[in-house]
Write an enzyme that holds these catalytic residues in place. Structure first.
Site, mmCIF file in Angstrom:
data_model
loop_
_atom_site.group_PDB
_atom_site.id
_atom_site.type_symbol
_atom_site.label_atom_id
_atom_site.label_comp_id
_atom_site.label_asym_id
_atom_site.label_seq_id
_atom_site.Cartn_x
_atom_site.Cartn_y
_atom_site.Cartn_z
ATOM 1 N N THR A 1 0.894 -1.149 0.000
ATOM 2 C CA THR A 1 0.000 0.000 0.000
ATOM 3 C C THR A 1 0.924 1.188 0.000
ATOM 4 O OG1 THR A 1 -1.509 -1.219 1.445
ATOM 5 C CG2 THR A 1 -1.684 1.165 1.512
ATOM 6 N N GLY A 35 -9.431 -4.433 1.823
ATOM 7 C CA GLY A 35 -8.450 -4.557 2.894
ATOM 8 C C GLY A 35 -8.708 -3.480 3.936
#
Ligand code: GLY
Length: 309
Positions: free
Chosen positions: A167, A197
């Protein structure tokens, strides 16, 4: 108090821009959005934006969130397909809607309405790797019926999720003493379609409170969702713990998780006095992050602490 910016290693294409804007007196939300946009557009970053790994069906679904630590207004998008800058669409959710999160078709509809830039986010290299997986791992019978086949078992056997669960996270304390956070990701490579997520879930993937601090997670988002990790770190600071102790407490929470996905998760935190801490939990290799503090000409990389659960 000193201005500070912390991003994870994937923040490389954008960290300089965000630091430059903070140094020039821009607010954290603008600086973070501008930096994350550069990460999203950089196809060498394989876990964010264009160039991110696809889901099991070979489609790139993107998640992003941004939060204003003064007002706790946030904006998030999840499982968004076909747009280049999910962080800007998340920002538009924050600014234009009475909602905090949009997903899937609704997020794409809103993106269209805002005139957001469309993109084919599945770059040829991602398509090649996905197709190789499809030909090797999906039975000939299921290949013929594709995509009308059960996916749950294939999801269990997905390629090394560690590769594709990163990320980019940006945390800032700006010149106005305001604390902001933003995150963007393509999530878990070969994820079940529709899987969100931690990144679009405020309190899990990121949280910010201008009176206390901010936190954001990378890695196994399922863990951060279960433990509410980013909100927990900031709340522990609000309850009087130091930054150091607040992160330790969040790690203690993660130790209590049993079953499910337990993998690498990296915690990033800053406090209102400009301190920071980055801890890679369960990391098998050295991870770095980017740090910029007021007065520095440019950001530099630092090694994260490594702690095993
Ligand atoms: N931390 C990113 C994700 O789990 O999707």
């Amino acid at each position: 108090m000193t201005q500070i910016l912390v991003t994870n290693s994937e923040g490389r294409p954008g960290v300089g821009k965000t630091a430059e804007m903070l140094a020039a007196g821009h607010g954290g939300l603008d600086a973070i959005e501008a930096g994350i946009r550069l990460v999203e557009a950089d196809t060498s970053i394989r876990t964010v934006g264009r160039g991110g790994w696809p889901n099991l069906l070979g489609e790139v679904e993107l998640d992003a969130a941004i939060i204003d630590g003064n007002t706790f207004r946030s904006g998030a998008v999840g499982a968004l397909k076909g747009y280049l800058h999910p962080i800007s669409i998340a920002r538009a959710v924050l600014e234009r809607l009475p909602h905090e999160m949009l997903v899937g078709e609704g997020a794409a509809r809103f993106a269209h309405e805002t005139g957001a830039q469309t993109a084919d986010n599945l770059i040829p290299d991602s398509e090649r790797v996905w197709r190789q997986w499809f030909e090797e791992k999906v039975s000939p019978d299921d290949q013929r019926k594709w995509p009308n086949v059960p996916l749950a078992e294939l999801c269990q056997q997905a390629i090394d999720p560690e590769k594709g669960m990163d990320t980019t996270v940006f945390l800032s304390l700006d010149g106005r003493k305001e604390i902001m956070a933003g995150v963007s990701t393509s999530g878990w490579a070969w994820k079940y379609p529709g899987r969100l997520g931690d990144s679009p879930i405020i309190g899990a993937g990121c949280f910010a409170d201008s009176e206390h601090g901010a936190a954001a997670c990378t890695g196994a988002g399922e863990m951060a969702i279960r433990a509410g990790t980013s909100r927990a770190i900031v709340l522990y600071m609000k309850m009087g713990l130091s930054l150091e102790a607040a992160v330790d407490e969040a790690i203690a929470d993660l130790r209590r998780l049993k079953g499910g996905l337990i993998q690498r998760i990296t915690l990033h935190a800053i406090d209102r006095d400009g301190r920071h801490r980055v801890v890679a939990v369960n990391a098998e290799e050295q991870l770095t992050y980017w740090l910029w503090q007021e007065g520095e000409a440019e950001p530099h990389a630092e090694p994260a602490e490594i702690i095993a659960l």
